[in-house]
Motif scaffolding. Structure first.
Motif, PDB file in Angstrom:
ATOM      1  N   GLY A  11      -1.993   5.617   6.447  1.00  0.00           N
ATOM      2  CA  GLY A  11      -0.712   6.194   6.065  1.00  0.00           C
ATOM      3  C   GLY A  11      -0.801   7.589   5.495  1.00  0.00           C
ATOM      4  N   TYR A  12      -2.030   8.077   5.292  1.00  0.00           N
ATOM      5  CA  TYR A  12      -2.225   9.414   4.729  1.00  0.00           C
ATOM      6  C   TYR A  12      -1.816  10.475   5.750  1.00  0.00           C
ATOM      7  N   ARG A  13      -1.056  11.466   5.329  1.00  0.00           N
ATOM      8  CA  ARG A  13      -0.644  12.540   6.237  1.00  0.00           C
ATOM      9  C   ARG A  13      -1.663  13.676   6.174  1.00  0.00           C
TER      10      ARG A  13
ATOM     11  N   PRO B  87       0.829  -1.212   0.000  1.00  0.00           N
ATOM     12  CA  PRO B  87       0.000   0.000   0.000  1.00  0.00           C
ATOM     13  C   PRO B  87       0.862   1.261   0.000  1.00  0.00           C
ATOM     14  N   VAL B  88       0.443   2.248  -0.794  1.00  0.00           N
ATOM     15  CA  VAL B  88       1.146   3.531  -0.857  1.00  0.00           C
ATOM     16  C   VAL B  88       0.134   4.650  -0.649  1.00  0.00           C
ATOM     17  N   SER B  89       0.448   5.544   0.276  1.00  0.00           N
ATOM     18  CA  SER B  89      -0.415   6.696   0.572  1.00  0.00           C
ATOM     19  C   SER B  89       0.275   7.961   0.077  1.00  0.00           C
ATOM     20  N   ILE B  90      -0.382   8.688  -0.821  1.00  0.00           N
ATOM     21  CA  ILE B  90       0.171   9.931  -1.371  1.00  0.00           C
ATOM     22  C   ILE B  90      -0.687  11.081  -0.856  1.00  0.00           C
ATOM     23  N   SER B  91      -0.068  11.996  -0.113  1.00  0.00           N
ATOM     24  CA  SER B  91      -0.807  13.075   0.545  1.00  0.00           C
ATOM     25  C   SER B  91      -0.355  14.426  -0.006  1.00  0.00           C
ATOM     26  N   TYR B  92      -1.318  15.197  -0.514  1.00  0.00           N
ATOM     27  CA  TYR B  92      -1.052  16.554  -0.978  1.00  0.00           C
ATOM     28  C   TYR B  92      -1.640  17.527   0.038  1.00  0.00           C
ATOM     29  N   GLU B  93      -0.854  18.518   0.427  1.00  0.00           N
ATOM     30  CA  GLU B  93      -1.419  19.547   1.292  1.00  0.00           C
ATOM     31  C   GLU B  93      -2.519  20.291   0.545  1.00  0.00           C
ATOM     32  N   TYR B  94      -2.231  20.676  -0.692  1.00  0.00           N
ATOM     33  CA  TYR B  94      -3.218  21.355  -1.532  1.00  0.00           C
ATOM     34  C   TYR B  94      -3.256  20.684  -2.897  1.00  0.00           C
TER      35      TYR B  94
ATOM     36  N   LYS C  28       1.188  22.817  -4.697  1.00  0.00           N
ATOM     37  CA  LYS C  28       0.704  21.669  -3.924  1.00  0.00           C
ATOM     38  C   LYS C  28       1.013  21.781  -2.439  1.00  0.00           C
ATOM     39  N   GLY C  29       1.717  22.835  -2.031  1.00  0.00           N
ATOM     40  CA  GLY C  29       2.153  22.880  -0.641  1.00  0.00           C
ATOM     41  C   GLY C  29       3.115  21.740  -0.380  1.00  0.00           C
ATOM     42  N   ARG C  30       2.959  21.067   0.761  1.00  0.00           N
ATOM     43  CA  ARG C  30       3.817  19.922   1.078  1.00  0.00           C
ATOM     44  C   ARG C  30       3.198  18.629   0.542  1.00  0.00           C
ATOM     45  N   VAL C  31       4.066  17.685   0.216  1.00  0.00           N
ATOM     46  CA  VAL C  31       3.624  16.376  -0.279  1.00  0.00           C
ATOM     47  C   VAL C  31       4.328  15.303   0.539  1.00  0.00           C
ATOM     48  N   HIS C  32       3.578  14.276   0.928  1.00  0.00           N
ATOM     49  CA  HIS C  32       4.174  13.163   1.669  1.00  0.00           C
ATOM     50  C   HIS C  32       3.785  11.852   1.012  1.00  0.00           C
TER      51      HIS C  32
END
Length: 387
Positions: free
Chosen positions: A310-312, A232-239, A278-282
Motif C-alpha cells: 500500500g506504500y506509494r 494495515p495502514v501505509s503512510i508514504s512521505y515523498e520527502y 514533506k512534498g506529497r503525502v499519501h
C-alpha cells in the motif's frame, strides 16, 4: 482510580482543567511563541507569551469535550499540513464503516505526523479519530503529556526495565486496547514496531501482535485478531524532513556500533517532523485482516505484505534506488522516466540533488537507503519473492 487511569487519554470531564493547566505552562507557551513568532520569541517572549495565553483562553473558553477540542483545532492542523506538504491524498477509506472501531497498525516514519495524517484522513472522511499509542519516552515534559492525552493519546510504557514490570505493562496495554475497541467502540492507532523505521525498511514486530492477544489468551489468537478488526495502514512521505538526521544516526551506528541521543533530540525531531517540508503525502487503509492466521510471525509477514504493497512510491524513491549499491539486479524495477511525467521528474531530481548535497559524503549511503528500501520491498512482493 480506574483500571486504565495511568495510561488512558483524558476524558471529556477533564478537558477544561487540563486546558487551563496547559495555558498556564510557561514551557508550552514558549513553544507556541517560537512557532508563531520565530524572530521575536527571544527578545519579546516575556510580552508575547501572556498575549498568546490570553487569546487562547478566549478561543477555548467554551470547549468542554475532546470532540469539541479536535473540531476547534482542525483548522490549525489543516493549516500546518498545508504549509509543510504539497498535498495529502488517501485511499482505501471505503474499507472503513461508520459505527465500527478498528485497530490501525501502521508503518512508522515520524513521531507525531504519522498518526496526525491518519487522523486527518478519517476526520475529513467524517469518521471518528482513533486513540493514539505514544511511548512514555516522548512524554518527559508535563505539557507534552497533557497535550497528547487531550488529543486521544494513551501511554505505552517503554522505559520500564524490569521483566515483571514490563509484563504487567503489556498486559495492561493489551486490556486497554481490547476494551477501547470492544467496549468503548473507539479505534486505536499503533505503530507496527517500536521506534521509527530510520532505514525505510518497514517491518511488523510480531511481539506487538502477541500483545494484542495477551489479556484474552483463553481464546484462539486468530479469533482475537479478527474481533479487533486489525487494519494495515501505509503512510508514504515523498520527502522525510528528518532524513538527514536519520542518515547521520545510521552512519554513526555503523561506525561505532551504538548511538546515544543528545538531550532534546526527540523534541527537535518532533518539531522538524511537524514543520519540515514533506512534498506529497499519501495514506492508504487496507482491508481489515480476516485470514484467520494463528501464528504471530505469519501474521506479521502478512501485515508487512499489505503495508508495503500500500506504500506509494514517488519519483525520489526510484532515483534513490537507481543509485543504491545494494539494489537487486534481478528485480524488474522500471526506469523512473517510464513512470512519471518529465516536469514531475525534473522537480524530483532537483530536490533529490539538493538533499544529497546537504548530506556529508560518508552519510549519503544511509540517505539513499531510506528512499531505496521501499522500492526493493514493493517489487519483491510484486515478484512473489520473500522479504
Amino acid at each position: 482510580m480506574g483500571e486504565f487511569d495511568a495510561i488512558r487519554p483524558y476524558a471529556d470531564a477533564e478537558v477544561p482543567a487540563v486546558l487551563a493547566r496547559l495555558l498556564a505552562d510557561d514551557a508550552f507557551l514558549g513553544i507556541l511563541t517560537q512557532f508563531r513568532f520565530p524572530r521575536l520569541a527571544a527578545p519579546l517572549g516575556w510580552l508575547l507569551k501572556p498575549l498568546i495565553a490570553y487569546r487562547l483562553r478566549l478561543e477555548f473558553r467554551d470547549v468542554s469535550s475532546v470532540a469539541q477540542l479536535q473540531t476547534r483545532i482542525a483548522s490549525y492542523v489543516d493549516h500546518t499540513i498545508e504549509r509543510a506538504t504539497d498535498g495529502v491524498s488517501y485511499s482505501g477509506i471505503e474499507h472503513l464503516q461508520g459505527g465500527q472501531a478498528y485497530l490501525f497498525l501502521a508503518n512508522h516514519r515520524d513521531i507525531v505526523m504519522d498518526p496526525a495524517f491518519v487522523n486527518y484522513a478519517v476526520y475529513h472522511a467524517g469518521l471518528p479519530t482513533p486513540r493514539i499509542a505514544i511511548g512514555d519516552n516522548l512524554l518527559q515534559k508535563p505539557f507534552v503529556s497533557d497535550l497528547m492525552r487531550l488529543n486521544k493519546s494513551f501511554i505505552v510504557h517503554r522505559s520500564i526495565s524490569g521483566r515483571r514490570e514490563k509484563l504487567a505493562a503489556y498486559q495492561l496495554l493489551s486490556s486497554y486496547i481490547n476494551h477501547s475497541i470492544r467496549v468503548d467502540g473507539e479505534s486505536i492507532w499503533i505503530a507496527q514496531a517500536e521506534g521509527r523505521a530510520k532505514d525505510g525498511d518497514d517491518r511488523t514486530d510480531s511481539a506487538i501482535l502477541k500483545m494484542f492477544h495477551m489479556n484474552r489468551k483463553a481464546e484462539p489468537f486468530a479469533e482475537v485478531i479478527n474481533s479487533l478488526r486489525l487494519t494495515p495502514v501505509s503512510i508514504s512521505y515523498e520527502y522525510d524532513p528528518c532524513d538527514q538526521a536519520k542518515a547521520r544516526e545510521l552512519s554513526m551506528r555503523a561506525g561505532s556500533g551504538s548511538y546515544t541521543k543528545a538531550a532534546g533530540e526527540d523534541d527537535q525531531s518532533i518539531a522538524l517532523g511537524i514543520t519540515g517540508y514533506k512534498g506529497r503525502v499519501h495514506v492508504h487503509f487496507g482491508a481489515p485482516v480476516d485470514q484467520g492466521l494463528d501464528d504471530s510471525k505469519m501474521l506479521a509477514a502478512e501485515m508487512d505484505r499489505r503495508i508495503l504493497s500500500g506504500y506509494r512510491l514517488f519519483p525520489v524513491h526510484y532515483l534513490a534506488y537507481a543509485m543504491w549499491a545494494d539494489r537487486d539486479p534481478t528485480l524488474a524495477v522500471p526506469n523512473v522516466a517510464e513512470l512519471f511525467p518529465a516536469a514531475e521528474l525534473s522537480a524530483a531530481k532537483s530536490e533529490w540533488q539538493r538533499r544529497l548535497a546537504n548530506c556529508p559524503r560518508e552519510q549519503q549511503p544511509y540517505l539513499i537507503l531510506q528512499y531505496a528500501n521501499p522500492v526493493r520491498n514493493q517489487y519483491r512482493i510484486k515478484a512473489g519473492l520473500p522479504l
